[in-house]
Design a protein around this motif. Structure first.
Motif, short mmCIF file in Angstrom:
data_model
loop_
_atom_site.label_atom_id
_atom_site.label_comp_id
_atom_site.label_asym_id
_atom_site.label_seq_id
_atom_site.Cartn_x
_atom_site.Cartn_y
_atom_site.Cartn_z
N ALA A 220 0.83 -1.28 -0.05
CA ALA A 220 -0.15 0.03 0.09
C ALA A 220 0.97 1.16 -0.17
O ALA A 220 0.48 2.15 -0.55
N ARG A 221 1.87 1.31 0.61
CA ARG A 221 2.83 2.46 0.77
C ARG A 221 3.47 2.65 -0.68
O ARG A 221 3.68 3.63 -0.76
N ASP A 222 3.40 1.69 -1.44
CA ASP A 222 4.11 1.86 -2.71
C ASP A 222 3.03 1.82 -3.84
O ASP A 222 3.15 1.54 -5.05
N GLY A 223 1.80 2.24 -3.33
CA GLY A 223 0.62 2.42 -4.44
C GLY A 223 -0.19 1.36 -4.87
O GLY A 223 -0.94 1.47 -5.97
N VAL A 224 -0.24 0.20 -4.12
CA VAL A 224 -0.92 -0.96 -4.58
C VAL A 224 -2.20 -1.27 -3.58
O VAL A 224 -1.63 -1.15 -2.23
N VAL A 225 -3.13 -1.93 -3.75
CA VAL A 225 -4.07 -2.27 -2.98
C VAL A 225 -4.02 -3.46 -2.65
O VAL A 225 -3.96 -4.39 -3.64
N CYS A 226 -3.61 -4.05 -1.60
CA CYS A 226 -2.94 -5.40 -1.10
C CYS A 226 -4.15 -5.91 -0.39
O CYS A 226 -4.56 -5.62 0.65
N VAL A 227 -4.50 -7.33 -0.74
CA VAL A 227 -5.24 -8.22 -0.18
C VAL A 227 -4.79 -9.38 0.18
O VAL A 227 -4.19 -9.83 -0.38
N VAL A 228 -5.09 -9.92 1.44
CA VAL A 228 -4.74 -11.34 1.77
C VAL A 228 -6.04 -11.98 2.43
O VAL A 228 -6.76 -11.41 2.96
N ILE A 229 -6.08 -13.37 1.71
CA ILE A 229 -7.29 -14.05 2.01
C ILE A 229 -7.22 -15.21 2.62
O ILE A 229 -5.99 -15.88 2.83
N ASN A 230 -8.03 -15.70 3.52
CA ASN A 230 -8.05 -16.78 4.31
C ASN A 230 -8.97 -17.99 3.30
O ASN A 230 -9.96 -17.50 2.52
N TRP A 231 -8.56 -19.38 3.32
CA TRP A 231 -9.33 -20.12 2.49
C TRP A 231 -9.16 -21.37 3.37
O TRP A 231 -8.25 -21.94 4.07
N ARG A 232 -10.23 -22.46 3.24
CA ARG A 232 -10.41 -23.68 3.94
C ARG A 232 -9.22 -24.63 3.52
O ARG A 232 -8.95 -24.72 2.31
N VAL A 233 -8.51 -25.43 4.49
CA VAL A 233 -7.59 -26.22 4.39
C VAL A 233 -7.80 -27.45 4.73
O VAL A 233 -8.82 -27.64 5.38
N GLY A 234 -6.97 -28.48 4.65
CA GLY A 234 -7.25 -29.88 5.05
C GLY A 234 -8.45 -30.32 4.56
O GLY A 234 -8.64 -29.98 3.38
N ALA A 235 -8.81 -31.21 5.24
CA ALA A 235 -10.31 -31.82 4.58
C ALA A 235 -11.47 -31.02 4.61
O ALA A 235 -12.30 -31.15 3.69
N ASP A 236 -11.34 -29.96 5.28
CA ASP A 236 -12.22 -28.75 5.37
C ASP A 236 -12.23 -28.11 4.02
O ASP A 236 -13.49 -27.77 3.46
N GLY A 237 -11.28 -28.15 3.40
CA GLY A 237 -10.98 -27.69 2.01
C GLY A 237 -10.98 -28.54 0.96
O GLY A 237 -11.32 -28.03 -0.33
N PHE A 238 -10.68 -29.56 1.07
CA PHE A 238 -10.38 -30.65 0.07
C PHE A 238 -10.77 -32.06 0.01
O PHE A 238 -10.23 -32.92 -0.58
#
Length: 501
Positions: free
Chosen positions: A122-140
């Motif tokens: 963001a300091r350098d002019g970018v909108v930065c997004v960090v996401i959660n997503w389901r892992v392990g058996a919950d996700g796959f």
């Protein structure tokens, strides 16, 4: 005054520090509980009051967090309301800023957004997004019921949220770059091939992961059946979703212990034995129609600009931190024997005698553990990265392909897995709690300056600052304290693995 933005679901109040606006714990999908447990993400329910967005949201349920995930990662925060993301922006009142969406790694088993801070983007002019997503058996978990790859669908839902909402934070929804490391990069390799992800991002950066890690649905369904047996329930989504989360996680730990104790390809599948990952994307014929690398070679992702690369000694990290690297003997290599559960050379598909001869000839003075690490690095990430670059540059239309290798040697370890992440985030100081044991006392800030700037430039313009990759010269940026462009630096590995990996 804390900033307030209006999204499609309601208003959010964030915080501001040093000119960077931060919005945390934003839901992009409904809680993964009740009827939503183990199922594809459902839409967020709108809210009427201004929602507080000054604290991290819940992390996904997982076997265990990284050993040092940062002081802000409260492991008690894991929960069902985990489908959330964080946004850093220089100014919500801006318009048309490039957007970067970070997809974290963790072997498809662990991860939390609280381990990553996007403030310097963001300091350098970018909108930065960090996401959660389901892992392990919950996700796959794949049960053959048409609902596989839930974790990837979470990522798609997050990208759809970005498309519909990022303009409220000053970002350009038409200029989105996904970037990720390890399982995050492997996820991006799959997203490049996925029909449901088409058009959601313009550029992609894959760090130590590519488009090879997806297993046959038959293998995944067999593993799903084994988990149901551990739980003592029928292999249905309803029955397994009714199991309490902690018991669900404990059964996954038991199943993984079984894999390490008896890595029989006939039981688990060769892909799972070689990679020691029970939970990963599955080629279900729907979300993932067929092998991601094959789809990319056939033209999927051909309009997306791509940067792909690895670290010089990538997979050495895991042999080193477990202490196994010192236990490997020359005889283990010659006879292709497993050491402390790590697969032998032959498990990676090369004839054992050929693998030993070729790697020993190119690493004549290396310890046996380092030779095994070189084979693992090539199988896990280097050959997949080269294959992705070759496939993309061959099928791409208007898009460009770029290759890099991160070569800065962390003290006592080398250029191992994940050590490039704080350089990319330009966070050598704040990432010290996460990567301190790897970085040593004085990691080179000038390398962080260069690498971070290259990622920002690529997101903004599609040009990271070095020539594109082609099949004639195979131009590669070698990142180190003396960064420079090299040509086809991995020719012998590429030729050795041709037709095998």
């Amino acid at each position: 005054m804390n900033p307030v933005v209006t999204t499609t679901h309601g208003q959010l109040r964030g915080s501001v520090e040093d000119g960077v606006h931060r919005f945390l714990g934003i839901p992009y999908a409904a809680p993964a509980s009740g009827a939503n447990r183990l199922r594809p993400p459902r839409p967020v329910q709108p809210w009427t009051e201004v929602r507080d967005a000054t604290h991290y949201g819940a992390a996904p349920f997982q076997l265990s967090p990284p050993e040092s995930a940062g002081t802000e990662w409260d492991t008690e925060l894991a929960g069902e309301d985990c489908l959330n993301l964080n946004v850093w922006t220089p100014d919500p009142g801006s318009a048309g800023l490039p957007v970067m969406v970070w997809i974290q790694g963790g072997a498809f088993e662990i991860g939390s957004t609280a381990a990553y801070d996007g403030r310097n983007f963001a300091r350098d002019g970018v909108v930065c997004v960090v996401i959660n997503w389901r892992v392990g058996a919950d996700g796959f978990l794949d049960l053959g019921d048409g609902q596989a790859n839930v974790g990837l669908l979470d990522q798609v839902a997050a990208l759809e949220w970005v498309r519909g909402n990022i303009a409220a934070f000053g970002g350009d929804p038409g200029n989105v770059t996904v970037f990720g490391q390890s399982a995050g990069a492997m996820s991006i390799g799959v997203l490049l091939s996925m029909p449901r992800a088409e058009g959601l991002f313009r550029r992609a950066i894959l760090q130590s992961g590519a488009a090879h890690h997806a297993i046959p649905t038959e293998t995944a369904q067999r593993i799903g059946g084994f988990l149901a047996e551990k739980l003592g329930v029928l292999p249905t989504r309803e029955a397994m979703a009714a199991v309490p989360a902690q018991r669900f996680l404990a059964a996954q730990a038991e199943l993984k212990a079984d894999l390490f104790a008896g890595p029989d390809p006939a039981r688990w599948g060769q892909e799972v034995v070689s990679g020691s990952m029970l939970w990963q994307p599955t080629i279900d014929g729907d979300v993932i129609p067929r092998s991601p690398i094959e789809r990319i070679a056939a033209g999927a992702g051909s309009t997306v600009d791509v940067v792909v690369g690895t670290n010089t000694e990538d997979w050495k990290l895991f042999l080193a931190i477990t202490g196994v690297i010192a236990k490997v003997t020359e005889q283990d290599l010659v006879e292709s024997r497993s050491v402390d559960g790590f697969p032998p050379i032959a498990a990676y598909g090369l004839p054992a005698e050929t693998a030993y001869r070729e790697y020993r000839s190119h690493y004549p003075d290396s310890a046996p553990g380092d030779v095994l690490a070189a084979v693992e690095t090539d199988w896990w990430v280097r050959i997949p990265a080269l294959s992705l670059a070759d496939a993309h540059v061959t099928s791409a239309t208007s898009a460009r392909t770029f290759m890099y290798e991160f070569a800065w040697p962390a003290p006592g370890l080398g250029a191992v897995h994940a050590v490039e992440v704080p350089f990319v985030f330009d966070s050598l100081d704040t990432h010290s709690r996460l990567f301190g044991p790897l970085l040593g006392a004085e990691p080179p800030q000038e390398l962080a300056d260069a690498m971070h700037a290259a990622w920002v430039s690529f997101a903004a313009t599609g040009d990271p600052g070095w020539p594109g990759y082609d099949l004639e010269r195979r131009t590669t940026m070698l990142f180190n304290t003396d960064s420079r462009v090299v040509y086809d630096p991995r020719a012998w590995e590429r030729e050795l693995w041709e037709g095998i990996r």
